[in-house]
Enzyme design. Structure first.
Site, PDB file in Angstrom:
ATOM      1  N   GLU A 125      44.186  31.643  46.948  1.00 32.89           N
ATOM      2  CA  GLU A 125      45.698  30.728  47.662  1.00 32.89           C
ATOM      3  C   GLU A 125      46.235  31.451  47.386  1.00 32.89           C
ATOM      4  OE1 GLU A 125      45.092  26.621  46.071  1.00 32.89           O
ATOM      5  OE2 GLU A 125      43.248  26.587  46.823  1.00 32.89           O
ATOM      6  N   LYS A 166      46.325  22.855  40.422  1.00 31.10           N
ATOM      7  CA  LYS A 166      47.592  23.593  41.924  1.00 31.10           C
ATOM      8  C   LYS A 166      48.724  22.325  41.920  1.00 31.10           C
ATOM      9  CE  LYS A 166      43.188  24.887  44.165  1.00 31.10           C
ATOM     10  NZ  LYS A 166      42.085  25.225  44.513  1.00 31.10           N
ATOM     11  N   HIS A 179      44.857  33.931  42.053  1.00 30.07           N
ATOM     12  CA  HIS A 179      43.939  33.017  43.037  1.00 30.07           C
ATOM     13  C   HIS A 179      44.280  33.552  44.186  1.00 30.07           C
ATOM     14  CE1 HIS A 179      42.420  29.268  44.046  1.00 30.07           C
ATOM     15  NE2 HIS A 179      41.957  28.694  42.809  1.00 30.07           N
ATOM     16  N   ASN A 207      42.639  23.878  36.822  1.00 30.82           N
ATOM     17  CA  ASN A 207      43.071  24.688  37.905  1.00 30.82           C
ATOM     18  C   ASN A 207      44.140  23.229  38.711  1.00 30.82           C
ATOM     19  OD1 ASN A 207      45.156  25.492  39.677  1.00 30.82           O
ATOM     20  ND2 ASN A 207      43.884  26.778  40.808  1.00 30.82           N
ATOM     21  N   GLY A 254      36.779  24.197  47.427  1.00 32.72           N
ATOM     22  CA  GLY A 254      37.941  23.332  47.519  1.00 32.72           C
ATOM     23  C   GLY A 254      36.835  22.480  48.892  1.00 32.72           C
ATOM     24  N   GLU A 278      35.602  33.363  42.058  1.00 26.91           N
ATOM     25  CA  GLU A 278      35.649  32.183  42.714  1.00 26.91           C
ATOM     26  C   GLU A 278      35.255  32.844  44.307  1.00 26.91           C
ATOM     27  OE1 GLU A 278      37.792  28.825  40.885  1.00 26.91           O
ATOM     28  OE2 GLU A 278      39.436  30.121  41.786  1.00 26.91           O
ATOM     29  N   SER A 319      33.689  24.422  43.739  1.00 26.53           N
ATOM     30  CA  SER A 319      33.850  23.787  43.414  1.00 26.53           C
ATOM     31  C   SER A 319      32.964  23.323  42.425  1.00 26.53           C
ATOM     32  CB  SER A 319      32.297  22.448  44.930  1.00 26.53           C
ATOM     33  OG  SER A 319      33.536  22.981  46.534  1.00 26.53           O
TER      34      SER A 319
END
Ligand code: PGA
Length: 251
Positions: free
Chosen positions: A96, A11, A94, A9, A172, A166, A211
């Site tokens: 985000e 992003k 996701h 991904n 991240g 996730e 991560s």
């Protein structure tokens, strides 16, 4: 037997030239990887990436879709548009998107349905925040994210979905879930699916994300219920992403 899948991904990262370099690096070493590999570039680079992956085993995915077929939705992209550009996958839900753009689990379920209707496999992302884990709410949160999707999709459709667990606190942050923590949630997801359809529960691919890097991938992939990875930061570097793909051998 489930096949390993590693999804990158990207992003909102990359430029035309950095993406050319990344794809050349990946393709040069592709023969050393046995897992399925998917890259999810920003929409504006899909056509460029498509040029690279022709004649390779790499697949491409979008990072998000709108569930409408078409219409006055400025800035949005439909499943059909992604299919037109050669996408076989799309990330949906996701964290985000859920946190920064206010997507609900009902929105996510509609996106799953829309993508499947155009032959695109949704990679359904679920996961709890740090506070939710500390409060012992992980399973409730995952269930609340899965149920609207179960309500929309019948067993045949559900069997085509890929799930990515996730934990939000691991995305991240450099703080991966331990292999056991991740496997426990994956097993819970499989058990929840088994109540709907045992065959789907046994065969669905459940990826871990948060991560993942070249050093922790082997241990994660060694867990019974972990079938691959959804990789953010480490997917922007060809050597790191390849190392994760090479580690993705399921036993
Ligand atoms: P990360 O991102 O690997 O950088 O933690 C994962 C993701 O957001 O899918």
């Amino acid at each position: 037997m489930r096949k390993a899948l590693v999804v990158g991904n990207w992003k909102m990262n990359g430029t035309g030239s950095s993406i050319d370099l990344l794809m050349q690096g990946l393709i040069a070493q592709l023969a050393s990887c046995s897992s399925g590999i998917v890259v999810c570039p920003p929409n504006v680079y899909l056509d460029q990436v498509r040029g690279h992956i022709e004649q390779t085993t790499i697949s491409m995915g979008g990072q998000n879709i709108d569930w409408h077929d078409n219409g006055a939705f400025t800035g949005e992209v439909s499943a059909e548009m992604l299919a037109d550009l050669g996408c076989d996958f799309v990330l949906v839900g996701h964290s985000e998107r859920r946190t920064l753009f206010g997507e609900t689990s009902e929105d996510v379920a509609m996106k799953c349905e829309a993508s499947l209707s155009k032959g695109i496999i949704p990679i359904l992302c679920v996961g709890e925040t740090q506070a939710q884990r500390q409060n012992g709410e992980t399973q409730d949160v995952i269930t609340s994210q899965l149920v609207p999707v179960f309500d929309k999709l019948d067993s045949d459709a559900m069997a085509k979905v890929v799930i990515a667990y996730e934990p939000v606190w691991a995305i991240g942050t450099g703080r991966t879930a331990s292999p056991q923590q991740a496997d426990d949630v994956h097993a819970f997801i499989r058990q929840t699916l088994a109540e709907k359809d045992l065959n789907t529960a046994n065969n669905i691919q459940i990826l871990y994300g948060g991560s993942v890097n070249a050093s922790n991938a082997v241990e994660l992939f060694g867990m019974q219920n972990i079938d691959g990875a959804l990789v953010g930061g480490a997917s922007l570097d060809a050597a790191s992403f390849l190392a994760i793909c090479q580690a993705a051998v399921l036993v």
